[in-house]
Design a protein around this motif. Structure first.
Motif, PDB file in Angstrom:
ATOM      1  N   ALA A   1       0.839  -1.204   0.000  1.00 37.44           N
ATOM      2  CA  ALA A   1       0.000   0.000   0.000  1.00 37.44           C
ATOM      3  C   ALA A   1       0.872   1.251   0.000  1.00 37.44           C
ATOM      4  O   ALA A   1       0.604   2.220  -0.717  1.00 37.44           O
ATOM      5  N   LEU A   2       1.923   1.247   0.804  1.00 35.46           N
ATOM      6  CA  LEU A   2       2.825   2.401   0.867  1.00 35.46           C
ATOM      7  C   LEU A   2       3.528   2.618  -0.465  1.00 35.46           C
ATOM      8  O   LEU A   2       3.605   3.756  -0.960  1.00 35.46           O
ATOM      9  N   ASP A   3       4.052   1.534  -1.070  1.00 36.09           N
ATOM     10  CA  ASP A   3       4.729   1.648  -2.372  1.00 36.09           C
ATOM     11  C   ASP A   3       3.775   2.204  -3.424  1.00 36.09           C
ATOM     12  O   ASP A   3       4.159   3.039  -4.254  1.00 36.09           O
ATOM     13  N   PHE A   4       2.531   1.737  -3.400  1.00 33.98           N
ATOM     14  CA  PHE A   4       1.550   2.182  -4.375  1.00 33.98           C
ATOM     15  C   PHE A   4       1.288   3.679  -4.237  1.00 33.98           C
ATOM     16  O   PHE A   4       1.276   4.416  -5.222  1.00 33.98           O
ATOM     17  N   VAL A   5       1.098   4.117  -3.002  1.00 39.83           N
ATOM     18  CA  VAL A   5       0.823   5.542  -2.779  1.00 39.83           C
ATOM     19  C   VAL A   5       2.026   6.390  -3.168  1.00 39.83           C
ATOM     20  O   VAL A   5       1.900   7.373  -3.919  1.00 39.83           O
ATOM     21  N   ARG A   6       3.196   6.013  -2.657  1.00 35.91           N
ATOM     22  CA  ARG A   6       4.396   6.843  -2.880  1.00 35.91           C
ATOM     23  C   ARG A   6       4.857   6.804  -4.340  1.00 35.91           C
ATOM     24  O   ARG A   6       5.059   7.851  -4.966  1.00 35.91           O
ATOM     25  N   ASP A   7       5.025   5.586  -4.898  1.00 38.50           N
ATOM     26  CA  ASP A   7       5.634   5.444  -6.219  1.00 38.50           C
ATOM     27  C   ASP A   7       4.659   5.710  -7.364  1.00 38.50           C
ATOM     28  O   ASP A   7       5.053   6.272  -8.392  1.00 38.50           O
ATOM     29  N   ILE A   8       3.395   5.304  -7.176  1.00 36.48           N
ATOM     30  CA  ILE A   8       2.425   5.448  -8.263  1.00 36.48           C
ATOM     31  C   ILE A   8       1.645   6.748  -8.148  1.00 36.48           C
ATOM     32  O   ILE A   8       1.684   7.607  -9.040  1.00 36.48           O
ATOM     33  N   LEU A   9       0.945   6.911  -7.034  1.00 31.62           N
ATOM     34  CA  LEU A   9       0.074   8.092  -6.910  1.00 31.62           C
ATOM     35  C   LEU A   9       0.871   9.391  -6.835  1.00 31.62           C
ATOM     36  O   LEU A   9       0.560  10.363  -7.530  1.00 31.62           O
ATOM     37  N   VAL A  10       1.868   9.417  -5.976  1.00 29.03           N
ATOM     38  CA  VAL A  10       2.588  10.675  -5.726  1.00 29.03           C
ATOM     39  C   VAL A  10       3.646  10.938  -6.797  1.00 29.03           C
ATOM     40  O   VAL A  10       3.622  11.977  -7.479  1.00 29.03           O
TER      41      VAL A  10
ATOM     42  N   LEU B   1      -4.977   5.258   3.562  1.00 25.80           N
ATOM     43  CA  LEU B   1      -4.904   6.327   2.573  1.00 25.80           C
ATOM     44  C   LEU B   1      -4.881   7.701   3.245  1.00 25.80           C
ATOM     45  O   LEU B   1      -4.111   8.581   2.855  1.00 25.80           O
ATOM     46  N   THR B   2      -5.737   7.857   4.223  1.00 23.71           N
ATOM     47  CA  THR B   2      -5.788   9.130   4.940  1.00 23.71           C
ATOM     48  C   THR B   2      -4.462   9.411   5.640  1.00 23.71           C
ATOM     49  O   THR B   2      -3.944  10.541   5.607  1.00 23.71           O
ATOM     50  N   GLU B   3      -3.896   8.388   6.233  1.00 25.53           N
ATOM     51  CA  GLU B   3      -2.597   8.538   6.914  1.00 25.53           C
ATOM     52  C   GLU B   3      -1.503   8.930   5.920  1.00 25.53           C
ATOM     53  O   GLU B   3      -0.725   9.862   6.160  1.00 25.53           O
ATOM     54  N   TYR B   4      -1.446   8.237   4.777  1.00 25.69           N
ATOM     55  CA  TYR B   4      -0.414   8.528   3.777  1.00 25.69           C
ATOM     56  C   TYR B   4      -0.642   9.889   3.120  1.00 25.69           C
ATOM     57  O   TYR B   4       0.314  10.547   2.694  1.00 25.69           O
ATOM     58  N   SER B   5      -1.899  10.305   3.027  1.00 24.36           N
ATOM     59  CA  SER B   5      -2.179  11.599   2.401  1.00 24.36           C
ATOM     60  C   SER B   5      -1.567  12.750   3.193  1.00 24.36           C
ATOM     61  O   SER B   5      -1.116  13.736   2.608  1.00 24.36           O
TER      62      SER B   5
END
Length: 312
Positions: free
Chosen positions: A102-111, A138-142
């Motif tokens: 989940a972290l990789d997806f948020v950081r590498d893909i979304l961001v 998601l809220t935490e990573y945002s």
């Protein structure tokens, strides 16, 4: 709308607003999410992005060859284009991609790849390896990566939550009106007209035999439907049989369309057939004359339906 076939081919210069999902059917619940995304992106001078995946994750992770989808990937893109998106990314789904945390997806893909400023997602969205990511993560990573997240609550019709699964079940059970209401448009089949046994012509009801190449496309319940197609920019109505032709030969399933007051040669043409109304179950008759008699009744019933349909 620009279609991009890999996340890694997308290099936005502006910040983006993104939604993610399979969006099979692009039903009214999906449309609510996408319309909100498009509206907010325009208002804040950002680009609207929908990220979807093909093949369906279940086809890859569970080798689920039995899964049937409401839309082919081309049909899905056609429906999405009508909603005003700036970009549709259709990313190839693979086992390797599924292993992103989940972290990789948020950081590498979304961001880093999509340059996200806001994520708008549907109710109960999960993502990342083993579907470990949820709205809380998601809220935490945002907060960590400086983007916002908004979850859209379940869209209801008459207090029944809309989902692609419920639409598939409605189509499988012949509940076409329910399926079309949930979709917000008429369910359709697209295929090429191929040679058949020309039995319909011999009994006064010539048919176009439709071959649908995508084996994952959902074929609704066997039976007789009232349908329409646009052929050479003209709307043509007819009736379609999905089934095994038990009175004539009982062979493998066929899809045959008889168009009313129409005698054009359609062999080799690709047709899109919109399903308007479920007329009756497929039946086996004692004789061909019994079948012809029923087909005449079907045509009369179809004409009655179309008179009221034309007034809508």
């Amino acid at each position: 709308m620009e279609i991009i076939h890999s996340i890694f081919d997308f290099t936005p210069s502006q910040k983006t607003m993104v939604t993610i999902g399979t969006f099979d059917g692009v039903h009214i619940g999906h449309q609510k999410i996408i319309e909100k995304l498009v509206s907010e992106a325009k208002a804040s001078n950002k680009k609207s992005v929908l990220l979807t995946f093909f093949p369906h994750p279940r086809m890859v992770l569970q080798k689920d060859v039995s899964i049937k989808l409401i839309n082919t990937i081309d049909e899905r893109a056609q429906h999405l284009e009508k909603l005003g998106l700036d970009y549709l990314i259709i990313h190839p789904f693979s086992r390797e991609f599924s292993r992103l945390t989940a972290l990789d997806f948020v950081r590498d893909i979304l961001v880093n790849q999509l340059n996200i400023s806001k994520l708008i997602i549907g109710y109960d969205h999960h993502f990342g390896k083993n579907r470990e990511g949820n709205i809380e993560q998601l809220t935490e990573y945002s907060h960590l990566y400086d983007f916002t997240v908004e979850e859209i609550p379940a869209q209801d019709i008459d207090e029944v939550s809309v989902s692609s699964t419920k639409i598939r079940k409605a189509l499988a059970n012949g509940h076409l009106k329910t399926a079309n209401n949930y979709l917000g448009y008429n369910f359709s089949l697209t295929g090429k007209v191929v040679n058949g046994k020309q039995l319909g012509g011999k009994i006064g009801f010539p048919t176009a035999n439709i071959d649908i190449p995508e084996d994952y496309k959902l074929i609704p319940k066997t039976g007789v439907y009232i349908v329409k197609s646009i052929i050479d920019n003209t709307t043509i109505y007819g009736m379609m049989n999905i089934g095994n032709r038990p009175t004539v030969d009982g062979e493998h399933q066929t899809i045959e369309v008889h168009y009313f007051n129409f005698n054009q040669n359609l062999y080799g043409k690709e047709l899109t057939i919109e399903l308007l109304y479920y007329l009756r179950d497929e039946q086996k008759f004692d004789s061909v004359s019994g079948l012809i008699s029923q087909l005449k009744k079907d045509e009369q019933n179809a004409m009655l339906f179309l008179k009221s349909y034309a007034k809508l």
